[in-house]
Scaffold this active site. Structure first.
Site, PDB file in Angstrom:
ATOM      1  N   ARG A 127      -8.014  14.122  -0.226  1.00  0.00           N
ATOM      2  CA  ARG A 127      -7.030  13.601   0.735  1.00  0.00           C
ATOM      3  C   ARG A 127      -5.734  14.377   0.679  1.00  0.00           C
ATOM      4  NH1 ARG A 127      -6.947   7.170   1.238  1.00  0.00           N
ATOM      5  NH2 ARG A 127      -4.926   7.776   2.105  1.00  0.00           N
ATOM      6  N   ARG A 184      -4.977   9.909  -7.641  1.00  0.00           N
ATOM      7  CA  ARG A 184      -6.116  10.024  -6.728  1.00  0.00           C
ATOM      8  C   ARG A 184      -6.137  11.413  -6.085  1.00  0.00           C
ATOM      9  NH1 ARG A 184      -6.757   5.708  -1.963  1.00  0.00           N
ATOM     10  NH2 ARG A 184      -4.925   6.786  -1.164  1.00  0.00           N
ATOM     11  N   ARG A 216       5.427   8.156   3.308  1.00  0.00           N
ATOM     12  CA  ARG A 216       4.549   7.030   3.667  1.00  0.00           C
ATOM     13  C   ARG A 216       5.207   5.700   3.296  1.00  0.00           C
ATOM     14  NH1 ARG A 216      -0.800   9.011   0.797  1.00  0.00           N
ATOM     15  NH2 ARG A 216      -1.637   6.977   1.333  1.00  0.00           N
ATOM     16  N   ARG A 273      -0.594  -2.280  11.038  1.00  0.00           N
ATOM     17  CA  ARG A 273       0.485  -1.615  10.296  1.00  0.00           C
ATOM     18  C   ARG A 273       1.793  -1.623  11.074  1.00  0.00           C
ATOM     19  NH1 ARG A 273      -3.143   1.623   6.843  1.00  0.00           N
ATOM     20  NH2 ARG A 273      -1.949   2.686   5.245  1.00  0.00           N
ATOM     21  N   LYS A 278      -5.743  -1.792  -1.441  1.00  0.00           N
ATOM     22  CA  LYS A 278      -6.429  -2.455  -0.317  1.00  0.00           C
ATOM     23  C   LYS A 278      -7.889  -1.995  -0.218  1.00  0.00           C
ATOM     24  CE  LYS A 278      -3.508  -0.859   2.768  1.00  0.00           C
ATOM     25  NZ  LYS A 278      -2.498  -0.095   2.021  1.00  0.00           N
TER      26      LYS A 278
HETATM   27  P1  B4P Z   1      -6.547   2.264  -2.590  1.00  0.00           P
HETATM   28  O1  B4P Z   1      -7.292   1.006  -2.765  1.00  0.00           O
HETATM   29  O2  B4P Z   1      -7.319   3.414  -2.077  1.00  0.00           O
HETATM   30  O3  B4P Z   1      -5.266   2.137  -1.696  1.00  0.00           O
HETATM   31  P2  B4P Z   1      -5.005   1.749  -0.191  1.00  0.00           P
HETATM   32  O4  B4P Z   1      -3.992   0.658  -0.294  1.00  0.00           O
HETATM   33  O5  B4P Z   1      -6.290   1.426   0.513  1.00  0.00           O
HETATM   34  O6  B4P Z   1      -4.460   3.133   0.386  1.00  0.00           O
HETATM   35  P3  B4P Z   1      -3.783   3.803   1.663  1.00  0.00           P
HETATM   36  O7  B4P Z   1      -2.737   2.915   2.258  1.00  0.00           O
HETATM   37  O8  B4P Z   1      -3.358   5.122   1.164  1.00  0.00           O
HETATM   38  O9  B4P Z   1      -4.884   4.143   2.692  1.00  0.00           O
HETATM   39  P4  B4P Z   1      -5.276   4.049   4.213  1.00  0.00           P
HETATM   40  O10 B4P Z   1      -6.597   4.680   4.205  1.00  0.00           O
HETATM   41  O11 B4P Z   1      -5.157   2.651   4.726  1.00  0.00           O
HETATM   42  O12 B4P Z   1      -5.917   2.605  -4.017  1.00  0.00           O
HETATM   43  C1  B4P Z   1      -5.158   3.750  -4.276  1.00  0.00           C
HETATM   44  C2  B4P Z   1      -5.438   4.279  -5.679  1.00  0.00           C
HETATM   45  O13 B4P Z   1      -5.042   3.316  -6.659  1.00  0.00           O
HETATM   46  C3  B4P Z   1      -6.919   4.555  -5.930  1.00  0.00           C
HETATM   47  O14 B4P Z   1      -7.035   5.785  -6.596  1.00  0.00           O
HETATM   48  C4  B4P Z   1      -7.378   3.402  -6.815  1.00  0.00           C
HETATM   49  O15 B4P Z   1      -8.393   3.784  -7.721  1.00  0.00           O
HETATM   50  C5  B4P Z   1      -6.099   3.042  -7.581  1.00  0.00           C
HETATM   51  N1  B4P Z   1      -6.036   1.614  -7.898  1.00  0.00           N
HETATM   52  C6  B4P Z   1      -6.410   0.580  -7.082  1.00  0.00           C
HETATM   53  N2  B4P Z   1      -6.197  -0.607  -7.709  1.00  0.00           N
HETATM   54  C7  B4P Z   1      -5.644  -0.313  -8.934  1.00  0.00           C
HETATM   55  C8  B4P Z   1      -5.193  -1.105 -10.047  1.00  0.00           C
HETATM   56  N3  B4P Z   1      -5.264  -2.444 -10.028  1.00  0.00           N
HETATM   57  N4  B4P Z   1      -4.673  -0.464 -11.128  1.00  0.00           N
HETATM   58  C9  B4P Z   1      -4.607   0.894 -11.164  1.00  0.00           C
HETATM   59  N5  B4P Z   1      -5.033   1.706 -10.145  1.00  0.00           N
HETATM   60  C10 B4P Z   1      -5.538   1.107  -9.048  1.00  0.00           C
HETATM   61  O16 B4P Z   1      -4.232   4.938   5.085  1.00  0.00           O
HETATM   62  C11 B4P Z   1      -4.147   6.334   5.114  1.00  0.00           C
HETATM   63  C12 B4P Z   1      -3.370   6.864   6.337  1.00  0.00           C
HETATM   64  O17 B4P Z   1      -4.128   6.589   7.558  1.00  0.00           O
HETATM   65  C13 B4P Z   1      -2.003   6.253   6.635  1.00  0.00           C
HETATM   66  O18 B4P Z   1      -0.956   6.865   5.917  1.00  0.00           O
HETATM   67  C14 B4P Z   1      -1.858   6.496   8.175  1.00  0.00           C
HETATM   68  O19 B4P Z   1      -1.450   7.810   8.465  1.00  0.00           O
HETATM   69  C15 B4P Z   1      -3.269   6.324   8.696  1.00  0.00           C
HETATM   70  N6  B4P Z   1      -3.534   4.942   9.160  1.00  0.00           N
HETATM   71  C16 B4P Z   1      -4.428   4.063   8.591  1.00  0.00           C
HETATM   72  N7  B4P Z   1      -4.410   2.886   9.245  1.00  0.00           N
HETATM   73  C17 B4P Z   1      -3.479   2.996  10.250  1.00  0.00           C
HETATM   74  C18 B4P Z   1      -2.972   2.105  11.243  1.00  0.00           C
HETATM   75  N8  B4P Z   1      -3.419   0.844  11.336  1.00  0.00           N
HETATM   76  N9  B4P Z   1      -2.004   2.544  12.093  1.00  0.00           N
HETATM   77  C19 B4P Z   1      -1.563   3.807  12.008  1.00  0.00           C
HETATM   78  N10 B4P Z   1      -1.982   4.701  11.076  1.00  0.00           N
HETATM   79  C20 B4P Z   1      -2.924   4.313  10.202  1.00  0.00           C
END
Ligand code: B4P
Length: 200
Positions: A134, A128, A146, A89, A14
């Site tokens: 993180r 990562r 998670r 979420r 995302k």
């Molecule tokens: P990202 O792109 O970073 O993944 P994400 O889906 O954004 O991550 P996440 O769900 O952990 O984060 P958030 O900050 O929302 O990609 C992950 C990895 O994969 C990277 O290293 C990237 O390089 C690699 N990658 C990406 N695409 C790829 C591909 N095509 N092929 C190979 N590798 C690939 O959430 C973090 C925490 O914040 C949650 O657990 C929660 O505690 C809190 N939080 C956030 N929003 C919240 C909400 N609305 N309500 C309650 N808690 C919340």
């Protein structure tokens, strides 16, 4: 105004795709994960409270993230659109978002869900965790928690938008550029459609 949600499990890409989408389409990027990590970095009371939940792989309470989104909407009255990344979420967050948007005479146009299997997600997040600071990415049991939280609390959000005919699922496995092309073409199609409707 065009409002998009990028939806998917932790590590589905995302954040990665959001950076490219906002660069191409000029939406305002609202990532609750980034906003919360900034609060932690700034050592604010909100950040300190959020850290306790995030470090365990739990969700931060709804009222905290809804309040953050409300003030971001308030601070960007002239936005041409918003990209919501990692929000909503929970179904309660989705209902609150609908209300916040309808108060501003707008709504969600589309929800794009990235589909990636759990083993691939664990691999990505542990990788990562090797280089990022993180704390929620370094321990496999926290990562698995998670996913459990995602299945229990977040997956029903997809159903919520499916019932509104706004959900589109695409594969989140492949190169970052290929996935971006797939997402971009969906957005472009929607934007073209919106223009042809408003031109009538
Ligand atoms: P990202 O792109 O970073 O993944 P994400 O889906 O954004 O991550 P996440 O769900 O952990 O984060 P958030 O900050 O929302 O990609 C992950 C990895 O994969 C990277 O290293 C990237 O390089 C690699 N990658 C990406 N695409 C790829 C591909 N095509 N092929 C190979 N590798 C690939 O959430 C973090 C925490 O914040 C949650 O657990 C929660 O505690 C809190 N939080 C956030 N929003 C919240 C909400 N609305 N309500 C309650 N808690 C919340």
């Amino acid at each position: 105004m065009y409002n998009l949600i990028l939806f998917g499990p932790p590590g589905s890409g995302k954040g990665t795709q959001s950076d490219k989408i906002v660069e191409k389409f000029g939406f305002i990027h609202l990532s609750t994960g980034n906003l919360l990590r900034q609060e932690i970095k700034d050592k604010t009371p909100l950040g300190m409270e959020a850290k306790n939940f995030m470090d365990k792989g739990q969700l931060v309470p709804d009222e905290v993230v809804i309040g953050m989104i409300d003030s971001c909407l308030e601070n960007n009255p002239d936005a041409k659109g918003f990209l919501f990344d990692g929000f909503p979420r929970t179904v309660a967050q989705a209902e609150a978002l609908d209300k916040l948007l309808s108060y501003r005479k707008t709504s969600i146009n589309k929800v794009i869900a990235l589909n990636v299997d759990e083993d691939e997600l664990v691999k990505r997040l542990l990788k990562r965790g090797e280089t990022s600071s993180r704390s929620d990415d370094t321990d496999e049991s926290i990562i698995r928690n998670r996913f459990a939280v995602y299945k229990r609390e977040t997956e029903p959000v997809a159903e919520y938008y499916k019932e509104q005919n706004k959900l589109e699922v695409i594969t989140g496995v492949g190169t970052i550029d290929d996935i971006f092309r797939a997402i971009s073409s969906r957005i472009q199609k929607e934007l073209n459609g919106a223009h042809s409707v408003s031109a009538q």
